[in-house]
Enzyme design. Structure first.
Site, PDB file in Angstrom:
ATOM      1  N   GLY A  67       0.812  -1.219   0.000  1.00  0.00           N
ATOM      2  CA  GLY A  67       0.000   0.000   0.000  1.00  0.00           C
ATOM      3  C   GLY A  67       0.840   1.260   0.000  1.00  0.00           C
ATOM      4  O   GLY A  67       0.615   2.183  -0.794  1.00  0.00           O
ATOM      5  N   GLU A  68       1.815   1.318   0.895  1.00  0.00           N
ATOM      6  CA  GLU A  68       2.689   2.494   0.960  1.00  0.00           C
ATOM      7  C   GLU A  68       3.555   2.611  -0.294  1.00  0.00           C
ATOM      8  O   GLU A  68       3.811   3.713  -0.770  1.00  0.00           O
ATOM      9  CB  GLU A  68       3.584   2.412   2.199  1.00  0.00           C
ATOM     10  CG  GLU A  68       2.858   2.583   3.515  1.00  0.00           C
ATOM     11  CD  GLU A  68       2.229   1.296   4.011  1.00  0.00           C
ATOM     12  OE1 GLU A  68       1.570   1.333   5.064  1.00  0.00           O
ATOM     13  OE2 GLU A  68       2.389   0.252   3.338  1.00  0.00           O
TER      14      GLU A  68
END
Length: 235
Positions: A67-68
């Site tokens: 996600g990051e």
């Protein structure tokens, strides 16, 4: 207890707790490697030990997991376009994020596992890579990493910064160590005005904060995904 003494006490307690948990962290890696063998590969990197000669990098960017990393990709591509000769290091925690990084950027950036937040590990990491600047995605802040960058004059930017009311309450309860960490940030690019206000309430000087929105809106979707989304919209 005076603030300096409270900070020193909390720092020692934090470091001691990490040392106690180190065997657990190693066992967890081997446990997770049952389903993904990459978890047991290059384990010394997580302890700040790297193969080969020291690699001097201009920018170190840390993205924990997929996600990051997806949020960081537009930023990475912009940095590479602006500084094509700059050596960029990306650290991740999960193999899935490392694989996605290679799929998108190949060998154009360096990759290493993120160092665990023990003081000796962080020192070895910074000595090996000697970054001129550091970027951390969202809320992946660790006291020793931030303190070591601050001590070495390495500006650390929190990009795509978010801080929910619940997380802010946890930071407030964490005491002097958490507040000292946040005050050492060079810049915070917050996702919203509410996030920015929470950072200020925890001690980040307002002049170091800018509201930039979420980088996740900058992610370029593959053509197939856009076509599928259009089909669903029509339906």
């Amino acid at each position: 207890m005076p603030y300096p003494l409270r900070l020193a006490f909390e720092q020692r307690l934090y470091d001691a707790l990490l040392c106690v948990l180190l065997p657990v962290a190693l066992l967890r890696l081997f446990w997770r490697s049952r389903t993904d063998a990459a978890y047991r590969q290059r384990i010394p990197e997580r302890l700040g030990r790297y193969a080969g000669a020291p690699a001097r990098v201009e920018i170190w960017l840390h993205a924990v997991s997929v996600g990051e990393l997806l949020a960081a990709l537009p930023l990475l591509e912009a940095l590479r376009a602006e500084r094509p000769r700059a050596q960029i290091l990306v650290t991740t925690t999960t193999p899935a994020a490392a694989r996605r990084l290679r799929e998108r950027l190949g060998d154009s950036v360096l990759h290493a596992w993120a160092p665990w937040d023990l003081p000796c590990v962080v020192r070895r990491f910074l000595a090996h890579f000697a970054p001129r600047a550091a970027i951390v995605m969202e809320t992946e802040l660790w006291p020793n990493q931030v303190a070591a960058c601050h001590a070495r004059g390495i500006p650390l930017l929190l990009a795509n910064g978010r801080l929910s009311a619940r997380s802010a309450a946890r930071y407030a309860r964490a005491g002097a160590l958490a507040r000292a960490m946040l005050r050492r940030l060079h810049r915070v690019a917050a996702q919203s005005e509410a996030d920015a206000a929470r950072f200020v309430a925890l001690g980040v000087p307002p002049e170091r904060i800018a509201v930039t929105g979420s980088l996740k809106w900058e992610v370029a979707l593959p053509a197939r995904a856009r076509e599928r989304a259009e089909q669903l919209r029509r339906a």
